[in-house]
Motif scaffolding. Structure first.
Motif, PDB file in Angstrom:
ATOM      1  N   UNK A 463       0.854  -1.189   0.000  1.00  0.00           N
ATOM      2  CA  UNK A 463       0.000   0.000   0.000  1.00  0.00           C
ATOM      3  C   UNK A 463       0.890   1.239   0.000  1.00  0.00           C
ATOM      4  N   UNK A 464       0.538   2.179  -0.873  1.00  0.00           N
ATOM      5  CA  UNK A 464       1.446   3.289  -1.133  1.00  0.00           C
ATOM      6  C   UNK A 464       0.714   4.623  -1.206  1.00  0.00           C
ATOM      7  N   UNK A 465       1.439   5.686  -0.815  1.00  0.00           N
ATOM      8  CA  UNK A 465       1.020   7.051  -1.127  1.00  0.00           C
ATOM      9  C   UNK A 465       1.619   7.421  -2.479  1.00  0.00           C
ATOM     10  N   UNK A 466       0.875   8.234  -3.250  1.00  0.00           N
ATOM     11  CA  UNK A 466       1.363   8.679  -4.556  1.00  0.00           C
ATOM     12  C   UNK A 466       1.170  10.184  -4.652  1.00  0.00           C
ATOM     13  N   UNK A 467       2.217  10.904  -5.043  1.00  0.00           N
ATOM     14  CA  UNK A 467       2.100  12.349  -5.221  1.00  0.00           C
ATOM     15  C   UNK A 467       3.225  12.851  -6.111  1.00  0.00           C
ATOM     16  N   UNK A 468       3.142  14.122  -6.451  1.00  0.00           N
ATOM     17  CA  UNK A 468       4.177  14.767  -7.253  1.00  0.00           C
ATOM     18  C   UNK A 468       5.048  15.642  -6.370  1.00  0.00           C
ATOM     19  N   UNK A 469       6.310  15.603  -6.646  1.00  0.00           N
ATOM     20  CA  UNK A 469       7.263  16.458  -5.914  1.00  0.00           C
ATOM     21  C   UNK A 469       8.302  16.957  -6.919  1.00  0.00           C
ATOM     22  N   UNK A 470       8.295  18.272  -7.170  1.00  0.00           N
ATOM     23  CA  UNK A 470       9.205  18.831  -8.162  1.00  0.00           C
ATOM     24  C   UNK A 470       8.967  18.269  -9.550  1.00  0.00           C
ATOM     25  N   UNK A 471       7.679  17.950  -9.861  1.00  0.00           N
ATOM     26  CA  UNK A 471       7.335  17.415 -11.165  1.00  0.00           C
ATOM     27  C   UNK A 471       7.617  15.938 -11.333  1.00  0.00           C
ATOM     28  N   UNK A 472       8.104  15.290 -10.272  1.00  0.00           N
ATOM     29  CA  UNK A 472       8.437  13.873 -10.339  1.00  0.00           C
ATOM     30  C   UNK A 472       7.466  13.050  -9.499  1.00  0.00           C
ATOM     31  N   UNK A 476       5.521   6.414  -1.795  1.00  0.00           N
ATOM     32  CA  UNK A 476       5.969   6.140  -0.434  1.00  0.00           C
ATOM     33  C   UNK A 476       5.128   5.028   0.170  1.00  0.00           C
ATOM     34  N   UNK A 477       5.758   4.131   0.906  1.00  0.00           N
ATOM     35  CA  UNK A 477       4.983   3.125   1.608  1.00  0.00           C
ATOM     36  C   UNK A 477       4.032   3.806   2.581  1.00  0.00           C
ATOM     37  N   UNK A 478       2.790   3.336   2.622  1.00  0.00           N
ATOM     38  CA  UNK A 478       1.791   3.937   3.497  1.00  0.00           C
ATOM     39  C   UNK A 478       2.240   3.846   4.948  1.00  0.00           C
ATOM     40  N   UNK A 479       2.060   4.927   5.673  1.00  0.00           N
ATOM     41  CA  UNK A 479       2.401   5.024   7.101  1.00  0.00           C
ATOM     42  C   UNK A 479       3.890   4.856   7.377  1.00  0.00           C
ATOM     43  N   UNK A 480       4.718   5.176   6.410  1.00  0.00           N
ATOM     44  CA  UNK A 480       6.170   5.199   6.632  1.00  0.00           C
ATOM     45  C   UNK A 480       6.779   6.178   5.641  1.00  0.00           C
ATOM     46  N   UNK A 509      -0.200  16.530  -3.531  1.00  0.00           N
ATOM     47  CA  UNK A 509       1.136  16.776  -2.992  1.00  0.00           C
ATOM     48  C   UNK A 509       1.387  15.818  -1.827  1.00  0.00           C
ATOM     49  N   UNK A 510       2.571  15.950  -1.210  1.00  0.00           N
ATOM     50  CA  UNK A 510       2.914  15.079  -0.081  1.00  0.00           C
ATOM     51  C   UNK A 510       1.981  15.282   1.102  1.00  0.00           C
TER      52      UNK A 510
END
Length: 613
Positions: A463-472, A476-480, A509-510
């Protein structure tokens, strides 16, 4: 085709011809086989090909696509099935032929081979095409024109259909869950064989019903009726039937999400845990029994309500019932909207089972007002010479509704983003846990092993978080704070720009991330090579954005509600004009006394015509 009954077939049980109960039990077992198989079909196709009981490993979207085509063709085959009955064999013999094909189809489907899967589906399509329209028309042939019992007879017949569906959804679902998909398919086949045995045994109670119009048992009057051109009244009634078939397409296009979209939704996003020692959670396929169970409970109540309305002089025409049924069925999706909202209220959340129970309840009440009524309506309005083929066209309309349902279900499933795992198994193992896993050993016996899934070529997910950071893109693993990007080659995905655009447009975003369940699945062919088991190679990765998927499902449920309710109201608006074209086909329904039963033949339709289911 003839519908004349001999005196022996007029024996009655509970006020209805004995032949009704022969057809009741035949159709009950046929529907046991069909709905039992249907309940696990999409789940089988969408199950990983590397699971302990492997499925076909298709995506949800592809599984619903085939489901839509299959359920359409099953019913469209009713057109040639009705034509063969009208022109060559008669209904009775065509039902017999359809039953034989169904026995072979379900039997072949129980063989765990790809060729058997598609061959079985083709045989089932041909079998249902021969059996379904003709057995329904035979029910109408048991009753004399104007007999008020016809609607209740069709309701009893419809209850038989749903007793079969109810028993199948529970038993086949549980057998497939505990013993494997193909044992479930096999159990469905046994049900069809029982139905065929009942039909063959009960032929003595069906004499004169469903005979070929060119046969020796047909009267001269019926032969003449089959040859003469249609009257103006009959032509108008055919027009009304064709319009009613549009209602059928819309109704089943919405209703038949049950076996596809709602089946997959129940499997993935409904909390089905009950915590029993022998059954920790209810298999998703078992929920298919709700519709049939509700019909058994409410079937006679709904039928009785409309008879009461008729006796009170209130509006109770078939077209009105069908319009009301479409509205009620559509309102059932309001509960699916609530389920979608509850599931999406938290990350990877699930909805309560109560929403599914309520949705199926409304769908069932709507079905009871529409489906049995439509069947009876055809036997009232269809000219005798076209009785079977008009029933075939009705089931074809049902088939087009099923295809529409498949297309709607497809649109509710987002196309997964795909990639390849590019690290060794040692690098990915920190993201998984050991678990008790069932596998088949070299002797093909199922054993439990406590190990990491990747060591056994099994699927695993992160399970993962997904977002953009600096266009990339950032995963991230969920809860870590562990980064996941290095595990798979998402940058080379041909839909990368589409993914980034979606995140940009929604300002992800994050601090406000989307989420994805990254599914790692071993290639099917690579998993068959036992000597390379556990090498950690040939893993693909797929995912959808959970928030977008939830929104897509919510929008689908919402538009299903809006369209069906609006369509039902539009029908009510034009009800008077449509009823004029029936030329009073339902105006003179009454209770037929014993003298009329004994002295006059039972017919499906003449220049006047009869009623519903």
């Amino acid at each position: 085709m003839s519908t004349t009954n001999t005196p022996s077939t007029r024996k009655e049980i509970f006020g209805h011809p004995v032949g009704l109960f022969i057809l009741f039990f035949t159709e009950m077992w046929e529907r046991f086989s069909y709905y039992g198989m249907r309940g696990i079909l999409v789940l089988y196709m969408a199950t990983s090909a590397t699971a302990i009981d492997p499925g076909l490993g298709w995506t949800n979207k592809d599984a619903i696509w085939l489901y839509g085509w299959y359920t359409m063709l099953v019913y469209v085959a009713s057109i040639p099935g009705g034509w063969i009955a009208d022109k060559f064999l008669g209904q009775k013999k065509t039902v017999m032929l359809g039953g034989v094909l169904l026995c072979f189809g379900h039997g072949v489907l129980a063989i765990p081979q790809d060729w058997a899967f598609f061959t079985g589906l083709i045989l089932i399509i041909l079998g249902v095409g021969g059996l379904k329209p003709n057995i329904s028309t035979m029910v109408g042939g048991l009753y004399k024109e104007g007999d008020i019992r016809r609607d209740s007879g069709f309701t009893i017949f419809y209850i038989g259909i749903n007793i079969g569906a109810f028993l199948a959804s529970i038993s086949v679902g549980l057998v497939a869950y505990y013993y494997g998909w193909h044992y479930g398919f096999g159990l469905a086949g046994i049900g069809m064989l029982l139905g065929q045995i009942v039909y063959v045994w009960g032929q003595k109670y069906l004499k004169g019903v469903g005979e070929y119009t060119g046969g020796s048992q047909v009267s001269e009057a019926e032969r003449a009726a089959a040859k003469r051109p249609l009257t103006k009244i009959e032509k108008d009634r055919v027009i009304v039937l064709l319009i009613s078939f549009l209602i059928v397409v819309v109704f089943w296009g919405a209703f038949e999400q049950a076996g596809g979209l709602m089946n997959l939704y129940t499997d993935a996003k409904v909390d089905r845990t009950i915590g029993l020692n022998w059954l920790e959670e209810i298999p998703a396929a078992v929920f298919q029994s709700l519709n049939a169970g509700y019909i058994i409970i409410f079937g006679t109540l709904v039928g009785g309500f409309w008879i009461w309305m008729k006796k009170k002089g209130k509006e109770a025409s078939s077209l009105f019932k069908m319009a009301i049924g479409t509205i009620i069925m559509g309102l059932g999706y309001v509960f699916m909207m609530f389920a979608s909202q509850e599931a999406s209220a938290e990350v990877f959340g699930k909805a309560a089972m109560v929403w599914i129970f309520l949705a199926y309840l409304f769908h069932t009440i709507g079905e009871l007002c529409t489906s049995p009524v439509a069947l009876s309506f055809i036997t009232k309005l269809a000219p005798l010479k076209y009785a079977s083929i008009m029933m075939g066209v009705y089931f074809a309309a049902t088939g087009f509704g099923n295809k529409l349902a498949g297309s709607i279900g497809e649109s509710a499933q987002l196309e997964p983003y795909t990639s390849e795992m590019i690290v060794t198994k040692q690098e990915v193992m920190p993201f998984m846990q050991k678990d008790s896993i069932e596998i088949k050993n070299e002797e093909k016996k199922v054993v439990k092993v406590y190990d990491y899934p990747i060591n056994l070529d099994k699927n695993f997910s992160i399970k993962s978080e997904v977002y953009l950071e600096g266009g990339q893109l950032v995963f991230n693993e969920l809860n870590s704070t562990k980064k996941l990007n290095y595990l798979f080659d998402i940058e080379n995905n041909d839909r990368l720009d589409e993914l980034k655009t979606s995140l940009e447009e929604n300002n992800i975003t994050s601090s406000n991330p989307y989420h994805a369940n990254l599914v790692f699945e071993k290639d099917k062919d690579a998993a068959q090579v036992i000597k390379n088991r556990g090498d950690g190679k040939n893993y693909g990765v797929s995912f959808v954005l959970e928030e977008e998927q939830s929104e897509q499902e919510y929008q689908t449920f919402m538009w299903l509600t809006i369209f069906t309710v609006a369509f039902g109201l539009l029908l009510i608006l034009f009800l008077k004009k449509l009823k004029k074209l029936t030329h009073g086909a339902e105006d003179n329904e009454r209770k037929i006394d014993n003298d009329e039963k004994d002295n006059e033949p039972y017919e499906i339709a003449d220049s006047d015509i009869n009623d519903n289911i």
